[in-house]
Scaffold this motif. Sequence first.
Motif, short mmCIF file in Angstrom:
data_model
loop_
_atom_site.label_atom_id
_atom_site.label_comp_id
_atom_site.label_asym_id
_atom_site.label_seq_id
_atom_site.Cartn_x
_atom_site.Cartn_y
_atom_site.Cartn_z
N ALA A 56 -8.96 -41.16 98.09
CA ALA A 56 -8.40 -40.73 99.37
C ALA A 56 -7.01 -40.12 99.14
O ALA A 56 -6.33 -40.48 98.18
CB ALA A 56 -8.31 -41.89 100.33
N LEU A 57 -6.61 -39.20 99.99
CA LEU A 57 -5.32 -38.51 99.84
C LEU A 57 -4.56 -38.51 101.16
O LEU A 57 -5.17 -38.42 102.22
CB LEU A 57 -5.54 -37.06 99.40
N PRO A 58 -3.23 -38.58 101.08
CA PRO A 58 -2.41 -38.58 102.29
C PRO A 58 -2.10 -37.16 102.78
O PRO A 58 -1.97 -36.25 101.97
CB PRO A 58 -1.12 -39.24 101.81
N VAL A 59 -2.04 -37.00 104.09
CA VAL A 59 -1.57 -35.74 104.67
C VAL A 59 -0.50 -36.10 105.71
O VAL A 59 -0.76 -36.90 106.60
CB VAL A 59 -2.73 -34.97 105.35
N PRO A 60 0.72 -35.57 105.56
CA PRO A 60 1.81 -36.02 106.45
C PRO A 60 1.59 -35.65 107.91
O PRO A 60 1.06 -34.59 108.22
CB PRO A 60 3.06 -35.34 105.88
N TYR A 86 8.47 -40.20 97.96
CA TYR A 86 8.41 -40.87 96.67
C TYR A 86 7.38 -41.99 96.74
O TYR A 86 7.02 -42.44 97.83
CB TYR A 86 9.78 -41.49 96.33
N ARG A 87 6.97 -42.46 95.59
CA ARG A 87 6.12 -43.65 95.51
C ARG A 87 6.98 -44.81 95.02
O ARG A 87 7.69 -44.67 94.03
CB ARG A 87 4.97 -43.43 94.53
N TYR A 99 1.48 -49.16 96.04
CA TYR A 99 2.77 -48.46 96.10
C TYR A 99 2.95 -48.02 97.54
O TYR A 99 1.98 -47.78 98.26
CB TYR A 99 2.87 -47.27 95.13
N MET A 305 10.29 -45.72 91.07
CA MET A 305 10.13 -44.65 92.06
C MET A 305 10.03 -43.28 91.38
O MET A 305 10.75 -43.00 90.43
CB MET A 305 11.33 -44.63 93.00
N TYR A 306 9.15 -42.45 91.89
CA TYR A 306 9.11 -41.05 91.46
C TYR A 306 8.44 -40.23 92.56
O TYR A 306 7.73 -40.79 93.41
CB TYR A 306 8.41 -40.90 90.10
N PRO A 307 8.69 -38.92 92.58
CA PRO A 307 8.18 -38.09 93.68
C PRO A 307 6.66 -38.15 93.76
O PRO A 307 5.97 -38.05 92.74
CB PRO A 307 8.65 -36.68 93.31
N PRO A 309 3.18 -36.97 93.91
CA PRO A 309 2.57 -35.66 93.63
C PRO A 309 1.49 -35.26 94.63
O PRO A 309 1.05 -34.11 94.64
CB PRO A 309 1.97 -35.85 92.23
N ASP A 310 1.06 -36.19 95.48
CA ASP A 310 0.06 -35.83 96.48
C ASP A 310 0.67 -35.15 97.70
O ASP A 310 -0.06 -34.62 98.54
CB ASP A 310 -0.70 -37.08 96.97
N LEU A 311 1.99 -35.20 97.82
CA LEU A 311 2.65 -34.66 99.01
C LEU A 311 3.67 -33.61 98.60
O LEU A 311 4.73 -33.93 98.06
CB LEU A 311 3.34 -35.80 99.76
N PRO A 312 3.36 -32.34 98.82
CA PRO A 312 4.27 -31.27 98.39
C PRO A 312 5.65 -31.46 99.04
O PRO A 312 5.73 -31.93 100.17
CB PRO A 312 3.60 -30.01 98.93
#
Lengths: 501, 501
Positions: A56-60, A86-87, A99, A305-307, A309-312
């Motif tokens: 599954a992927l997130p969409v803001p 970030y995660r 996360y 924590m790091y940015p 990658p699923d959310l541009p």
Amino acid sequence: MKSLAEVLCDWEAVIGLEIHTELTALKTKMFCNCRLSHHDEPNTNVCPVCLGMPGALPVPNREAIKSIVMAGLATNCKIQKRTCFYRKHYFYPDMAKNYQTTQGPVAFCMNGRLVLEVTGEGATERPDSTIGKDDDGSYTVSIRIKRIHMEEDAAKMVHVGGKEGRIGGASESLIDYNRCGIPLIELVTDPDLRTPEEARLFMEKLRQTFLALGISDCSLEHGSMRCDGNVSIRRRGDVELGTKVEMKNINSFKSLHDALAYEICRQAQVLEEGGAVLQETRHWEPSGRRTTVMRTKEAADDYRMYPDPDLPPFNLPDEFIEQCRARMPELPDAKRNRYMKSYGLRRREATYIAADPKTARLFEEAVALAGDAPLMVANVTMNLVPAVRNVQPFQVASISQLICSDAITFAQAREVLQIVDGTTDDPRQVVDERGMRQCTDAITMANAVDAVLAHSKKQINQYQDGNKKVIGYLIGQCMKASQGAGNPKYFGKILKERLER
Amino acid sequence: MMYGLDHLGAVQIARGVAKGDFSAVEVAEASLEVIEAKDGDVCAFLQVCAELALKTARETDARRAAGKNVGPLAGVPFAIKDNMHLVGTRTTCASRMLEHYESTFTATCVRRMIDAGATPMGKTNMDEFAFGSTTESSAFCKTRNPWDVERVPGGSSGGSAAAVAAGEVPLALGSDTGGSIRQPACFCGVVGMKPTYGAVSRYGVVAFGSSLDQVGPFGRSVSDVALAMNALVAGGKDPLDATSRDVETNYLAGLDDSVEGMRVGIMGSLMTHQSLSPEVMLGLKDACSVLEDQGARLVEIELPHIDSAIAAYYVIGPCEAFSNLARFDGVRFGYREPGHATLAEQTAWSRAHGFGAEAKRRQLLGAYLLASGVYDKYYYPAQQVRTLITADYQAAFDRCDAIILPCAPTTAWRFGEVSDPARMYASDLFTISSNIAGNGSISVPVGLGRDTGMPVAAQLQGPTFQDQKMLRLARALERGVHEAGLMKAAAIAPAFVGRGR
């Protein structure tokens, strides 16, 4: 333990707040299309995204971004056009993905402030004179806001079988993922607050601001607004900060104040007895009116924590921010000033009415209908409306007019308001039907007064001996004789004339 | 079996089904027969979904019978890498962790193939969670190279490549994070394409490295791959994948056009890289001549930072894998080891025994690289390298329409021949840069190795979102290779020709 006032004479408290607010006004969650609701059966508003299922992927949620930008504008923050999610990693059963999607060093809103007006009793908590107090002891203080960032809420854990629903001693833990993925904005203040009252006022003002924006129902009771307090103390005059303690489970304004007050006194006692304050997280127990240790921090957590990658990354266009600005309603401070200026309301009344959008709307609509009686409408709105559930602006307007024209007393107005509560009945009709309209006919009233005086020799003597207060009793007797239809003001006037003749 | 159906490509099958030369059910049955005959040796499939395949095929035939549109992939059997969800199948990622995991939704890429009329035949073997280059890290079985069953099929999409090479299906889906489509395509002598990042939705594909993963097709010809690409991008941006983009392209349009005057970039130092085996170097030389014969012009280009690509990749990939795989904790799904007293122990041991060695190695690597203090030394510089490599490509594509590169340093090796992870990682040298930069790339068979007799491939890489141009050059290369007699057109691996029942 010493009292807060005693402690704050010697010690200065340094308080910072972290306030989480769920954007309950939105229809859907932060990264999926699940319904956002607190009132549904557990685990009914869930999907692969908020359950963290593989693949599954997130969409803001665009509306959520609008809400946080509005929150930032309302708190004088700088809106960061270039930012990203970030995660933040940690294993816990309420975290579907293990996360949390949150923000990194650059949040949507940075470097804001809120100005607090500290008045009355609460102002006395701050003993230092450097703050520039007014004659009545009130003062104004600007509290810096570090940032407001966007994140998703975790699922709700329900511990069964333990004490006060806590995990200790529980036989099982249930998870409700309805809350998982609800958009949350977290505001972090600088450690600029110095008294529990300032902290309470900050929280209250923030709540009023968010309510005015219409982004959340801001219910402390139901947890849609949650506050953690960080507090340390230092000797007055010291620059070094003391060891801070984090406090959780604060679910009312009173709890926030009392928990901080308790914690300040506790820390002072520890230090004065030669001990050391430990860096720990404490839990406020409203029933015991004290804080207890939840966990002691030995090492800082590493969330890796790091940015995400699923959310541009975002690059908010100027038009987007302008759209948000255009959607901003009048905020409580501006509203208060307008009430004072346009309607001649006193600061206290204007502040009260402007604080709550529903009250403000009722007031303004009632004023428009009542014509030139803003002060009485304000009086009714502030003193009578809180006791009823649901009254219409026209009802408030006509009740205010009835009082202004001496047709009913303020006491009767309370009764009328209760009668029309929840209906669309016209207060005038109610007054007429029930014969509540006060008699202002001079002869009828004079007769009633004479009848009462004929049986009140004792009180007449007392009055003439200088006990003027007895007139109240006589007015009461007149009211009784007229079965409440007489206007007490007029009765008083006639009585005075007769007694002083 | 209807004679020869298994030798047809996707383009011919779709045309035949649309015209009514044969039915979708006949094609599906033929595919099932070949799988039955060959998969005992090849082990390309982890699951064959015969019932679902026949049901889908019957629906296609019913649509045709009713005079409705049957779609551009009518009746074309396709295999699905087992990290992509399809309701009605398990999605195991070839891991014990997900051995019994039933898909709860269907991946967008799979959905789009089925919407285009294609018939899903089953799920193919892979390296566990796509970590690997040989498919040997599968928890369930060893997939063999159809050209020589003693050799690896490559990986991580080894099952999909082998299924197409063995003639079991004309099309298969794979995912490519660092070469996982192109390298097995190379080893198995089929065409494999990694589209530009964002062209194909990742929704429903169990993530490895979210910023690197891209889904793409395998086929026995460039036209078949182009046909599948049309289906994969049909409908444009997937609203369920925030990183997906609109690509309005008909990849078949102009596919056979002449490449006269097109410029193909060549980087001398890579084409004669010390890691290349002599037969691969020869194959590449042939490929360059073939392209020139087709009218393309070779131009020298430089990718100055490409040597750092492996290092950057083995930082970014594991970091993303670390968090993507954190959700496998044995709480709500996946392998849960019974008998542990605490949640922490249960999580730890479920992960310890649910994941294989390579999956654990990558996650540990990620956990280390993201730790505070380490992050700045590795993750941040890796992202800087990423920016530099992307800029290298942009500069290179100012001078050419596509770049020709080796795909893998050698042909498929024997089982157990390469066991050192570092050496295995180094073999990704030529493929990972286009995952780092995000541009499209494709592996095209260009002949059989002089020494091993195994397929050799050339890799073409195109500019971002110009995959159509890259496909045109790939088609010209394929045409030239056939014309020059270097390889037979759309060849099924000879080891199996005539071995069917």
